[in-house]
Design a protein around this motif. Structure first.
Motif, mmCIF file in Angstrom:
data_model
loop_
_atom_site.group_PDB
_atom_site.id
_atom_site.type_symbol
_atom_site.label_atom_id
_atom_site.label_comp_id
_atom_site.label_asym_id
_atom_site.label_seq_id
_atom_site.Cartn_x
_atom_site.Cartn_y
_atom_site.Cartn_z
ATOM 1 N N LEU A 1 0.871 -1.186 0.000
ATOM 2 C CA LEU A 1 0.000 0.000 0.000
ATOM 3 C C LEU A 1 0.898 1.223 0.000
ATOM 4 O O LEU A 1 1.752 1.373 0.886
ATOM 5 C CB LEU A 1 -0.916 0.001 1.233
ATOM 6 C CG LEU A 1 -1.954 1.145 1.321
ATOM 7 C CD1 LEU A 1 -3.126 0.732 2.200
ATOM 8 C CD2 LEU A 1 -1.389 2.476 1.797
ATOM 9 N N THR A 2 0.720 2.072 -0.992
ATOM 10 C CA THR A 2 1.491 3.323 -0.998
ATOM 11 C C THR A 2 0.549 4.511 -1.182
ATOM 12 O O THR A 2 -0.442 4.422 -1.903
ATOM 13 C CB THR A 2 2.565 3.353 -2.105
ATOM 14 O OG1 THR A 2 1.931 3.267 -3.387
ATOM 15 C CG2 THR A 2 3.559 2.217 -1.965
ATOM 16 N N PRO A 3 0.878 5.622 -0.530
ATOM 17 C CA PRO A 3 0.048 6.822 -0.621
ATOM 18 C C PRO A 3 0.613 7.830 -1.619
ATOM 19 O O PRO A 3 1.756 7.704 -2.062
ATOM 20 C CB PRO A 3 0.152 7.397 0.790
ATOM 21 C CG PRO A 3 1.539 7.035 1.219
ATOM 22 C CD PRO A 3 1.918 5.751 0.504
ATOM 23 N N VAL A 4 -0.200 8.800 -1.942
ATOM 24 C CA VAL A 4 0.247 9.923 -2.776
ATOM 25 C C VAL A 4 -0.246 11.222 -2.150
ATOM 26 O O VAL A 4 -1.420 11.338 -1.783
ATOM 27 C CB VAL A 4 -0.323 9.814 -4.207
ATOM 28 C CG1 VAL A 4 -0.097 11.115 -4.970
ATOM 29 C CG2 VAL A 4 0.308 8.651 -4.952
ATOM 30 N N LYS A 5 0.655 12.142 -2.025
ATOM 31 C CA LYS A 5 0.280 13.531 -1.701
ATOM 32 C C LYS A 5 0.920 14.385 -2.783
ATOM 33 O O LYS A 5 2.139 14.398 -2.924
ATOM 34 C CB LYS A 5 0.814 13.934 -0.325
ATOM 35 C CG LYS A 5 0.759 15.424 -0.037
ATOM 36 C CD LYS A 5 1.401 15.736 1.312
ATOM 37 C CE LYS A 5 2.449 16.835 1.225
ATOM 38 N NZ LYS A 5 3.702 16.459 0.603
ATOM 39 N N PHE A 6 0.121 15.053 -3.559
ATOM 40 C CA PHE A 6 0.657 15.763 -4.721
ATOM 41 C C PHE A 6 0.241 17.226 -4.670
ATOM 42 O O PHE A 6 -0.939 17.549 -4.497
ATOM 43 C CB PHE A 6 0.152 15.110 -6.009
ATOM 44 C CG PHE A 6 0.886 15.554 -7.254
ATOM 45 C CD1 PHE A 6 2.176 15.095 -7.511
ATOM 46 C CD2 PHE A 6 0.297 16.424 -8.154
ATOM 47 C CE1 PHE A 6 2.862 15.507 -8.662
ATOM 48 C CE2 PHE A 6 0.973 16.834 -9.308
ATOM 49 C CZ PHE A 6 2.258 16.365 -9.555
ATOM 50 N N GLY A 7 1.212 18.110 -4.818
ATOM 51 C CA GLY A 7 0.957 19.548 -4.716
ATOM 52 C C GLY A 7 0.326 20.091 -5.980
ATOM 53 O O GLY A 7 0.818 19.843 -7.082
ATOM 54 N N ILE A 8 -0.768 20.847 -5.820
ATOM 55 C CA ILE A 8 -1.493 21.370 -6.971
ATOM 56 C C ILE A 8 -1.258 22.878 -7.096
ATOM 57 O O ILE A 8 -1.569 23.644 -6.182
ATOM 58 C CB ILE A 8 -2.996 21.084 -6.862
ATOM 59 C CG1 ILE A 8 -3.237 19.570 -6.770
ATOM 60 C CG2 ILE A 8 -3.730 21.682 -8.061
ATOM 61 C CD1 ILE A 8 -2.766 18.745 -7.953
ATOM 62 N N SER A 9 -0.705 23.247 -8.197
ATOM 63 C CA SER A 9 -0.424 24.594 -8.715
ATOM 64 C C SER A 9 0.839 24.488 -9.566
ATOM 65 O O SER A 9 1.675 23.621 -9.314
ATOM 66 C CB SER A 9 -0.143 25.644 -7.621
ATOM 67 O OG SER A 9 -1.309 25.925 -6.890
ATOM 68 N N PHE A 10 0.929 25.346 -10.554
ATOM 69 C CA PHE A 10 2.208 25.498 -11.242
ATOM 70 C C PHE A 10 3.181 26.089 -10.238
ATOM 71 O O PHE A 10 2.841 27.028 -9.508
ATOM 72 C CB PHE A 10 2.078 26.486 -12.412
ATOM 73 C CG PHE A 10 1.369 25.958 -13.614
ATOM 74 C CD1 PHE A 10 2.019 25.133 -14.519
ATOM 75 C CD2 PHE A 10 0.046 26.306 -13.870
ATOM 76 C CE1 PHE A 10 1.371 24.661 -15.655
ATOM 77 C CE2 PHE A 10 -0.610 25.844 -15.011
ATOM 78 C CZ PHE A 10 0.056 25.017 -15.892
ATOM 79 N N THR A 11 4.397 25.570 -10.201
ATOM 80 C CA THR A 11 5.358 26.174 -9.281
ATOM 81 C C THR A 11 5.924 27.469 -9.856
ATOM 82 O O THR A 11 6.528 28.246 -9.136
ATOM 83 C CB THR A 11 6.503 25.195 -8.950
ATOM 84 O OG1 THR A 11 7.121 24.789 -10.172
ATOM 85 C CG2 THR A 11 5.969 23.979 -8.229
#
Lengths: 480, 786
Positions: free
Chosen positions: B447-457
């Motif tokens: 089981l692996t999670p994802v946290k992904f940042g949303i916006s153009f950097t």
């Protein structure tokens, strides 16, 4: 002139380059652009179209990759594309299912999927998941992950394959048989270049002698790559797909004889009768589109080191029947391949058939190892035919692809097996001997070291398969 | 919603246009072959067809270039070389370094040298082969580690720190170090790169381009032609897939075609055959990563020193932002109290690697996910427990390495929910038992999670525009800055506008994205298409709605706040009177109200101080988790993925069918990246996996039979469009669970004592090598214990 049906339209074509592909014809000549080019090499299925042929009293619907199908091979067939499926503006059931179940995203692969689904719909009333995978393994989708497409295909089960094509089937059948009755052969030509369609061996031989540089073409699954990828312009192409003698399958008490121009799809059921492991591997030899076109004779004549049938034919000790200006000759397959893509086929000669002896005392094991399960070229293909006597190996042939410049037998390993028990201990020497038989190369598919290791391990797999009373799953394919 | 008077108005209820599984706006056209892609348009009379000649070598100089045979070849009309370019010759997206053609220095195999136009595409392609070019070859740099060691970089390195990694590492009870190679990925959009350019007046051109970034194509075409941007219009109806590969890399072909148009005064189409496309265009960056991690006996991380090095190819392209995003995701979902992250942009002599779904994020996540498995083996725990232990938490455990706070964190709850719905624990013990009794096949689970940042950097890209026209028959045309590549953006925008105007979505038609309708757009990338353009379209719709309300209020003599849109009608006063939306449109027109409006949106709250590596680069995080189960053949290294359970967070879903499609499709694409998709260059730097015969993306049998995907039900806490969350990229990284499960299966050979290294893609060959190494190591441990 060649004559075919484009949907319900009669089409005659004469002045066309012999290397015109069906895809090029559709997109440029008749400007029907629903059919897409994804790769022009028969690997992605975006250009899938369906060909209907009149056989044994009914129409047979088969998918092919239009990018590697040559226009001349359409003679006497019906070509159906994604534009033809709607009935009076209403979507065909396979189209509707794909819409309802969200089976398209970017939509570029979709026309190809629709045509593969259409053929499945015509050929299989109650498709299982395995049937769906078999029908669609040659269609790549980069967007959906396939789940909604599988659901769409399964939703068609039991919907009854009644559509506009069913309604017109009888008349289409008559029109196609009519074409072939009136014009059994055909040709197209453009300047000094030509595509010829002989109908029997004598004609074929005469044409091969008349045009010594001609290329004999059956399914064109490999030859077309020289056209679409290397941009070669062959002068004369002679099509073997209408040569009656090459289309026969003869089953006798002692042998199975398969005509050189019999497609993989057409020989599937005969193989299944006698060589289940061969038939099973055939499903992974290439996509259904490729199996509907490619032929056993083409695979042998091509002599590619990574062709998947030669290793099996080597293990089965097949005989190659050849006809040429010298007359008829036979070659044991283990002497037929003489070098990289070289065979003993005489100039202006052709393979008539491949004859496989039936040896009930031999157990056949066939393995194909590739990165991807569907539609991939083997890193290693291995076929072992083994007969035991009093618990010891009495007769053995080990055929390999991907291990050398030609498909080849592992003679040292065979020698090391003779007289041994077919057990983990008994194969140790043979495993070692494989390193004397082969020094496989590193290439894009695998390293030589991997190939050798896998070849050795596959001998162990055969041993384990033979002695597997609990029917434990030994291959990931079986488990899934 | 406003309170309505009870009298006789109970029928007024707004049925929501968002949140329903509306079919893709082009679905019926897709299935009938009626959806038109650039190559399908009937060419204007006189159109010429192009092909590109490129370098067969990876590094060196051109010593002689003879194109006379090309010019004389059948059907050839003209040839384009570097000196024919009237304006800029460098088409680098952000930084320089991407010459449109070269006449001298060669920096990669596939570098364009010339282009030719002929009467047919085949003639142009055949003509290309007639070129006689001689080179002085030099030894190319192909190894990312060599580039790193010799500091051959396309951009300066960047560093992030939080806490004191060095001291904490020295003090940690346990410590592990490792390195990994993460392979790149070919986009393999089914529709290859293509542009059709048609001449217009005043030196202008109409450019049909399969691009995720029409405004950039417009700018670059104008620059190479040396005309102003207002003469160039780019039109993009749909792409046959993009995935990032048509963000910066679609421009070159449009630019070459445009210059050929200016030379020949005829329309020009330039379409790359598959092998040319795979050879000449950039891919996902391969990465070389290392970690040095300190943790306690429970596996709680105390310090981490992480290095990510992207193999950028020969030029910068978008690599600065891509390696930054790898760094932004080297923590993934885990709190790293003391951490330093270094990111390097290595130069090699390959095609310039570029955007690809996840944009560096996946490659960055790989190193910390590897660490999780390794720590678990080191402390003898189930990797899931180590992952859960290290998740971001509340105050004190909520600061990222770049000092953004992780707010509204849903992952603890989401993982808990998935652990139960997937039956993780029971399957774990079942697998342990099964593996003991299966000699050849071994199963693995992760089981692996994802946290992904949303916006153009890159902050200025976080803006969007839209244009809506309402016609007097009540039909609506919507145009916005985003492009449709299959992701369902247009479908969602239709739903958003329909909801904003409370009308039937079938009244809304979206047209091709065009630079003359909405200018200065951002690429459709960074999962931001709906967040940005959806808000812009909603704002345009609300502007029009407000104008219509004012008109009704004025002419029906009622209070503005009594005018109300619902169910395709406009109500006013005591709500007993109403007219259809169509009548209201005509009413507004007849009362001289403008029915055309633009909408604009910019993302709030975001900032990033790159000099100090601190800020809030992301408006919010999208989350998800996946459980994958695999079965591995220890004789050949072959494997299958036999079960996948996913729980993914899209906020309030705008369209569950579209979102599901993105999650499933992203997962399978990610699985391909980590398993069968292997890019191979030979020792001379030539790409040898240059077609679908040698480069294997997942096919239908690779889709697992057990494939349970669910949406995590919780609205986005931030003010996004109808509280939805971006979905394009985040699910891609759920596939890391497949790789982790493969490692788990191999680890079973050592009774989970060894955490086998497994570089990606985990081809059967890499798997077999890892299997043999693990067996051998386990044997050595056993022997040394005796």
């Amino acid at each position: 002139m060649i004559r075919f049906l484009l949907n319900d339209q009669d089409v005659n074509e004469e002045n066309c380059a012999p290397d015109t592909t069906v895809l090029e014809y559709l997109r440029t000549k008749v400007e029907q652009r629903g059919t897409k080019e994804g790769c022009a090499s028969g690997d992605c299925g975006a250009c899938t179209v369906v060909l209907a042929e009149a056989t044994n009293g009914q129409l047979r619907y088969q998918t092919v990759n239009s990018c590697i199908t040559l226009l001349g091979s359409l003679h006497g067939k019906q070509l159906l594309t994604v534009e033809h499926l709607k009935e009076q503006g209403a979507l065909h059931p396979v189209q509707q299912a794909m819409v309802d179940l969200h089976g398209s995203q970017c939509g570029f692969c979709t026309p190809g999927f629709i045509m593969s689904l259409f053929a499945l719909y015509k050929n299989c009333d109650q498709p299982t998941r395995a049937d769906v995978e078999n029908a669609l393994a040659g269609n790549l989708c980069r967007c959906t992950g396939y789940r909604p497409i599988i659901d769409a295909a399964l939703s068609l089960a039991g919907k009854g394959a009644s559509d506009i094509f069913t309604k017109s089937e009888a008349s289409t059948y008559l029109r196609l048989t009519g074409i072939l009755k009136q014009h059994p052969s055909g040709f197209i030509e453009h300047g000094a270049r030509r595509f010829l369609i002989p109908t029997n061996g004598d004609e074929l031989l005469a044409q091969l002698q008349r045009f010594p540089d001609a290329k004999l073409v059956a399914g064109s699954t490999d030859l077309s790559l020289s056209i679409t990828q290397q941009l070669q312009q062959p002068e004369t192409l002679i099509y073997s797909g209408r040569v009656q003698e090459l289309m026969q399958i003869e089953e006798s008490a002692s042998t199975l004889k398969i005509g050189a121009a019999v497609t993989y799809s057409a020989m599937q059921s005969s193989l299944h009768k006698y060589f289940i492991s061969f038939a099973d591997m055939l499903e992974r030899l290439g996509s259904l589109q490729v199996r509907n076109q490619g032929t056993l004779g083409g695979n042998v004549a091509n002599a590619s080191p990574i062709g998947d049938t030669p290793p099996v034919l080597l293990a089965l000790d097949a005989t190659i029947h050849v006809r040429s200006p010298n007359g008829r000759e036979t070659f044991p397959i283990n002497t037929f391949f003489t070098g990289y893509r070289q065979t003993k086929l005489p100039a202006s000669g052709f393979i008539e058939s491949i004859e496989i002896p039936l040896q009930p005392e031999c157990q056949l094991y066939v393995y194909k190892i590739s990165k991807r399960l569907d539609d991939d070229i083997s890193a290693v293909c291995a076929a072992f035919s083994i007969a035991l006597k009093d618990g010891k190996v009495n007769d053995v042939r080990l055929g390999f692809g991907g291990m050398a410049a030609t498909p080849a037998r592992a003679l040292n390993a065979e020698q090391a097996l003779i007289g041994q028990s077919f057990t983990e201990q008994g194969i140790l020497a043979a495993q070692k001997a494989l390193a004397e038989d082969f020094s496989p190369i590193d290439d894009v598919r695998a390293s030589g070291a991997y190939r050798l290791k896998v070849a050795q391990n596959l001998l162990l797999r055969a041993v384990l398969e033979q002695d597997n009373p609990t029917q434990e799953a030994l291959e990931v394919v079986q488990y899934a | 919603m406003r309170n309505l008077k009870a009298s006789g108005n109970t029928a007024i209820q707004t049925s929501s246009a968002t949140g329903v599984a509306r079919k893709h706006e082009s679905a019926t056209k897709h299935v009938s072959g009626e959806a038109i892609y650039v190559d399908d348009m009937l060419e204007p009379r006189g159109t010429l067809f192009g092909a590109v000649g490129y370098s067969p070598i990876a590094k060196g100089r051109i010593t002689s270039l003879d194109l006379s045979s090309v010019r004389q070849a059948e059907g050839v009309v003209d040839v384009l070389q570097l000196e024919d370019i009237p304006g800029h010759t460098d088409i680098g997206a952000v930084f320089g370094g991407d010459p449109i053609l070269t006449s001298d220095e060669i920096k990669y195999q596939g570098q364009p040298i010339f282009a030719v136009v002929a009467q047919s595409e085949l003639q142009a392609r055949r003509a290309v082969k007639q070129a006689k070019i001689e080179f002085a070859e030099q030894t190319p740099t192909l190894d990312v580690v060599e580039a790193l060691n010799t500091q051959q970089f396309v951009r300066p390195s960047h560093f992030m720190t939080h806490g004191d990694a060095k001291t904490a590492l020295d003090n940690a009870p346990k410590r592990l170090k490792a390195e990994q190679h993460v392979g790149g990925q070919e986009h393999f959009y089914l529709e290859g790169q293509v542009a059709l350019v048609v001449p217009a007046e005043d030196g202008g051109m109409l450019v049909y381009s399969s691009t995720q970034h029409p405004s950039e194509v417009q700018k670059l075409v104008a620059e190479v032609l040396d005309v102003s941007a207002n003469r160039i219009t780019v039109d993009m109806r749909r792409m046959g897939g993009g995935f990032g590969g048509k963000e910066s890399q679609a421009a070159a072909w449009a630019c070459m075609a445009a210059v050929l148009v200016s030379k020949t005064k005829r329309p020009v189409k330039l379409r790359l055959p598959r092998t040319d496309d795979m050879t000449m265009t950039g891919k996902r960056h391969p990465f070389y990563n290392t970690y040095d991690i300190g943790f306690d006996k429970d596996g709680l991380i105390q310090a981490a020193d992480i290095m990510v090095a992207g193999n950028c190819g020969h030029s910068a392209d978008l690599s600065d932002a891509i390696v930054d995003r790898a760094m932004f995701h080297a923590d993934n979902a885990y709190y790293l109290a003391n951490v330093s992250i270094a990111g390097h942009r290595c130069m090699t002599n390959t095609v310039s690697h570029t955007a690809f779904r996840g944009f560096g994020g996946p490659q960055g996540m790989m190193i910390i996910e590897r660490a999780m498995d390794d720590i678990a083996r080191a402390v003898g725990k189930d990797p899931l427990d180590v992952r859960k232990l290290n998740l971001y938490g509340g105050a004190g455990r909520d600061t990222t390495p770049y000092h953004q706070l992780v707010e509204h964190n849903v992952l603890n709850q989401l993982i808990e929910q998935l652990e139960h719905s997937s039956d993780y624990r029971a399957r774990r013990s079942d697998i342990n038992e099964w593996n003991k009794n299966s000699r050849i096949l071994k199963r693995g689970l992760a089981l692996t999670p994802v946290k992904f940042g949303i916006s153009f950097t890159l902050q200025h890209l976080n803006q969007a525009g839209a244009l809506i026209h309402i016609y007097t028959d009540g039909s609506i045309q919507v145009n916005h800055g985003g492009t449709e590549m299959g992701q369902g953006l247009h479908t969602k925008i239709i739903q958003i506008v329909a909801e904003a105007l409370a009308i039937d979505a079938n009244e809304i038609h979206i047209t091709a994205t065009r630079t003359d309708k909405v200018p200065n757009t951002s690429p459709t990338a960074a999962s931001s298409g709906t967040d940005l353009n959806g808000q812009a379209a909603k704002n345009a719709a609300l502007t029009l709605k407000h104008r219509m309300c004012e008109c009704v209020a004025e002419h029906k003599q009622c209070d503005l706040d009594t005018v109300h849109f619902a169910n395709g009608r406009v109500y006013w006063g005591d709500q007993s009177e109403s007219m259809s939306f169509t009548d209201a449109a005509l009413f507004a027109y007849e009362n001289r109200v403008s029915l055309s409006a633009t909408g604009y949106y910019k993302t709030p709250k975001i900032w990033y101080d790159r000099d100090n590596a601190k800020g809030r680069p992301f408006f919010y995080f999208a989350n998800g988790a996946a459980v994958s189960e695999v079965i591995v053949d220890t004789l050949t290294g072959e494997y299958r993925v036999i079960g996948v359970d996913i729980l993914h967070d899209v906020g309030r879903s705008l369209n569950p069918a579209v979102d599901l499609g993105q999650i499933e499709g992203g997962f399978i694409q990610g699985m391909g990246w980590l398993t069968t998709e292997e890019l191979k260059w030979n020792h001379q730097g030539a790409l040898i996996s240059n077609g679908p015969a040698t480069y294997k993306i997942p096919a239908i049998s690779d889709t697992p039979e057990r494939f349970n995907v669910a949406l995590f039900e919780r609205d986005n806490d931030e003010e996004t469009v109808y509280h939805s969350k971006a979905v394009g990229e985040p699910p891609f990284m759920l596939a890391i669970s497949v790789w982790s499960a493969l490692r788990d299966a191999i680890s079973s050979l050592s009774d989970y004592a060894i955490s086998p290294p497994l570089d990606t893609p985990a081809t059967p060959e890499r798997m077999l090598n890892a299997i043999e190494a693990t067996r051998q190591q386990a044997q050595e441990i056993k022997e040394s214990a005796l």
